[in-house]
Motif scaffolding. Sequence first.
Motif, PDB file in Angstrom:
ATOM      1  N   ILE A   4       0.858  -1.183   0.000  1.00  0.00           N
ATOM      2  CA  ILE A   4       0.000   0.000   0.000  1.00  0.00           C
ATOM      3  C   ILE A   4       0.901   1.241   0.000  1.00  0.00           C
ATOM      4  CG2 ILE A   4      -1.716   1.282   1.341  1.00  0.00           C
ATOM      5  CD1 ILE A   4      -2.753  -1.331   0.025  1.00  0.00           C
ATOM      6  N   PRO A   5       0.657   2.201  -0.891  1.00  0.00           N
ATOM      7  CA  PRO A   5       1.474   3.424  -0.905  1.00  0.00           C
ATOM      8  C   PRO A   5       1.295   4.247   0.373  1.00  0.00           C
ATOM      9  CG  PRO A   5       0.193   3.215  -2.935  1.00  0.00           C
ATOM     10  CD  PRO A   5      -0.308   2.165  -1.989  1.00  0.00           C
ATOM     11  N   LEU A   6       2.326   4.974   0.716  1.00  0.00           N
ATOM     12  CA  LEU A   6       2.290   5.823   1.909  1.00  0.00           C
ATOM     13  C   LEU A   6       1.125   6.805   1.853  1.00  0.00           C
ATOM     14  CD1 LEU A   6       3.571   6.839   4.547  1.00  0.00           C
ATOM     15  CD2 LEU A   6       5.074   8.272   3.151  1.00  0.00           C
ATOM     16  N   GLY A   7       0.895   7.425   0.717  1.00  0.00           N
ATOM     17  CA  GLY A   7      -0.200   8.387   0.596  1.00  0.00           C
ATOM     18  C   GLY A   7      -1.564   7.775   0.877  1.00  0.00           C
ATOM     19  N   THR A   8      -1.767   6.551   0.448  1.00  0.00           N
ATOM     20  CA  THR A   8      -3.041   5.863   0.708  1.00  0.00           C
ATOM     21  C   THR A   8      -3.204   5.590   2.190  1.00  0.00           C
ATOM     22  OG1 THR A   8      -3.008   4.843  -1.483  1.00  0.00           O
ATOM     23  CG2 THR A   8      -4.397   3.788   0.191  1.00  0.00           C
ATOM     24  N   MET A   9      -2.131   5.129   2.828  1.00  0.00           N
ATOM     25  CA  MET A   9      -2.185   4.842   4.256  1.00  0.00           C
ATOM     26  C   MET A   9      -2.475   6.113   5.048  1.00  0.00           C
ATOM     27  SD  MET A   9      -0.631   4.618   7.505  1.00  0.00           S
ATOM     28  CE  MET A   9       0.830   5.530   7.145  1.00  0.00           C
ATOM     29  N   VAL A  10      -1.844   7.231   4.655  1.00  0.00           N
ATOM     30  CA  VAL A  10      -2.060   8.516   5.333  1.00  0.00           C
ATOM     31  C   VAL A  10      -3.526   8.935   5.181  1.00  0.00           C
ATOM     32  CG1 VAL A  10      -1.486  10.980   5.209  1.00  0.00           C
ATOM     33  CG2 VAL A  10       0.332   9.279   5.238  1.00  0.00           C
ATOM     34  N   GLN A  11      -4.094   8.771   4.005  1.00  0.00           N
ATOM     35  CA  GLN A  11      -5.492   9.134   3.769  1.00  0.00           C
ATOM     36  C   GLN A  11      -6.438   8.337   4.671  1.00  0.00           C
ATOM     37  OE1 GLN A  11      -7.149  11.508   1.661  1.00  0.00           O
ATOM     38  NE2 GLN A  11      -8.684  10.869   3.132  1.00  0.00           N
ATOM     39  N   VAL A  12      -6.205   7.048   4.775  1.00  0.00           N
ATOM     40  CA  VAL A  12      -7.067   6.216   5.624  1.00  0.00           C
ATOM     41  C   VAL A  12      -6.921   6.625   7.080  1.00  0.00           C
ATOM     42  CG1 VAL A  12      -7.545   3.864   6.413  1.00  0.00           C
ATOM     43  CG2 VAL A  12      -7.096   4.297   3.990  1.00  0.00           C
ATOM     44  N   GLU A  30      -9.499  -1.873   6.865  1.00  0.00           N
ATOM     45  CA  GLU A  30     -10.240  -0.898   6.056  1.00  0.00           C
ATOM     46  C   GLU A  30      -9.902  -1.028   4.567  1.00  0.00           C
ATOM     47  OE1 GLU A  30     -12.907   2.353   5.490  1.00  0.00           O
ATOM     48  OE2 GLU A  30     -12.604   1.039   7.216  1.00  0.00           O
ATOM     49  N   LEU A  31      -8.658  -1.380   4.263  1.00  0.00           N
ATOM     50  CA  LEU A  31      -8.210  -1.513   2.881  1.00  0.00           C
ATOM     51  C   LEU A  31      -8.371  -2.940   2.336  1.00  0.00           C
ATOM     52  CD1 LEU A  31      -4.986   0.665   3.104  1.00  0.00           C
ATOM     53  CD2 LEU A  31      -7.129   1.251   1.926  1.00  0.00           C
ATOM     54  N   PHE A  32      -8.842  -3.852   3.169  1.00  0.00           N
ATOM     55  CA  PHE A  32      -9.038  -5.257   2.775  1.00  0.00           C
ATOM     56  C   PHE A  32      -7.735  -5.910   2.319  1.00  0.00           C
ATOM     57  CE2 PHE A  32     -13.029  -3.013   1.870  1.00  0.00           C
ATOM     58  CZ  PHE A  32     -13.886  -3.706   2.720  1.00  0.00           C
ATOM     59  N   VAL A  33      -6.662  -5.654   3.068  1.00  0.00           N
ATOM     60  CA  VAL A  33      -5.363  -6.238   2.754  1.00  0.00           C
ATOM     61  C   VAL A  33      -4.746  -6.771   4.050  1.00  0.00           C
ATOM     62  CG1 VAL A  33      -4.956  -4.702   0.783  1.00  0.00           C
ATOM     63  CG2 VAL A  33      -4.101  -4.053   3.047  1.00  0.00           C
ATOM     64  N   PRO A  34      -3.769  -7.668   3.932  1.00  0.00           N
ATOM     65  CA  PRO A  34      -3.063  -8.108   5.136  1.00  0.00           C
ATOM     66  C   PRO A  34      -2.206  -6.981   5.708  1.00  0.00           C
ATOM     67  CG  PRO A  34      -2.260  -9.291   3.178  1.00  0.00           C
ATOM     68  CD  PRO A  34      -3.346  -8.367   2.738  1.00  0.00           C
ATOM     69  N   GLU A  35      -1.939  -7.049   6.993  1.00  0.00           N
ATOM     70  CA  GLU A  35      -1.117  -6.014   7.631  1.00  0.00           C
ATOM     71  C   GLU A  35       0.237  -5.876   6.956  1.00  0.00           C
ATOM     72  OE1 GLU A  35      -0.818  -6.231  11.896  1.00  0.00           O
ATOM     73  OE2 GLU A  35      -2.983  -6.421  12.131  1.00  0.00           O
ATOM     74  N   ALA A  36       0.778  -6.968   6.438  1.00  0.00           N
ATOM     75  CA  ALA A  36       2.081  -6.927   5.783  1.00  0.00           C
ATOM     76  C   ALA A  36       2.080  -5.997   4.571  1.00  0.00           C
ATOM     77  CB  ALA A  36       2.503  -8.337   5.362  1.00  0.00           C
ATOM     78  N   ALA A  37       0.929  -5.794   3.946  1.00  0.00           N
ATOM     79  CA  ALA A  37       0.850  -4.897   2.784  1.00  0.00           C
ATOM     80  C   ALA A  37       0.917  -3.431   3.199  1.00  0.00           C
ATOM     81  CB  ALA A  37      -0.431  -5.157   2.000  1.00  0.00           C
ATOM     82  N   VAL A  38       0.539  -3.138   4.427  1.00  0.00           N
ATOM     83  CA  VAL A  38       0.531  -1.769   4.945  1.00  0.00           C
ATOM     84  C   VAL A  38       1.810  -1.470   5.728  1.00  0.00           C
ATOM     85  CG1 VAL A  38      -0.741  -0.122   6.383  1.00  0.00           C
ATOM     86  CG2 VAL A  38      -1.991  -1.852   5.099  1.00  0.00           C
ATOM     87  N   ALA A  39       2.458  -2.499   6.227  1.00  0.00           N
ATOM     88  CA  ALA A  39       3.596  -2.338   7.137  1.00  0.00           C
ATOM     89  C   ALA A  39       4.713  -1.437   6.606  1.00  0.00           C
ATOM     90  CB  ALA A  39       4.144  -3.704   7.542  1.00  0.00           C
ATOM     91  N   PRO A  40       5.138  -1.540   5.333  1.00  0.00           N
ATOM     92  CA  PRO A  40       6.209  -0.635   4.878  1.00  0.00           C
ATOM     93  C   PRO A  40       5.808   0.840   4.921  1.00  0.00           C
ATOM     94  CG  PRO A  40       6.031  -2.525   3.413  1.00  0.00           C
ATOM     95  CD  PRO A  40       4.832  -2.568   4.325  1.00  0.00           C
ATOM     96  N   ALA A  41       4.589   1.155   4.502  1.00  0.00           N
ATOM     97  CA  ALA A  41       4.121   2.546   4.559  1.00  0.00           C
ATOM     98  C   ALA A  41       3.990   2.993   6.010  1.00  0.00           C
ATOM     99  CB  ALA A  41       2.785   2.692   3.825  1.00  0.00           C
ATOM    100  N   TRP A  42       3.503   2.108   6.847  1.00  0.00           N
ATOM    101  CA  TRP A  42       3.349   2.408   8.275  1.00  0.00           C
ATOM    102  C   TRP A  42       4.712   2.739   8.881  1.00  0.00           C
ATOM    103  CZ3 TRP A  42      -0.896   3.091  11.194  1.00  0.00           C
ATOM    104  CH2 TRP A  42      -0.732   3.135  12.577  1.00  0.00           C
TER     105      TRP A  42
END
Length: 80
Positions: A4-12, A30-42
């Motif tokens: 997930i891109p950083l900008g998308t994570m920030v928006q959510v 909220e994004l219907f993805v595993p946490e691992a997909a958000v972890a780098p942006a996080w």
Amino acid sequence: MDEIPLGTMVQVLADFDRFGGASLGLIAWELFVPEAAVAPAWSAAVAGGLVAEAGHDPTYDERLWRLTASGWARLHERQG
């Protein structure tokens, strides 16, 4: 699995600001993805000072985070 891109994570995360913040798990849900997909942006958001700890969710035993002034600036750059 796509990250997930950083900008998308920030928006959510911004969408949850009025509720006191969000956790990594909530953003992934909220994004219907595993946490691992958000972890780098996080991780980038934490390291870059875009988010700050805002409290604790006792129901799910998770830390809640909100955007900092830098995080809001990043969001507005993305929308502009």
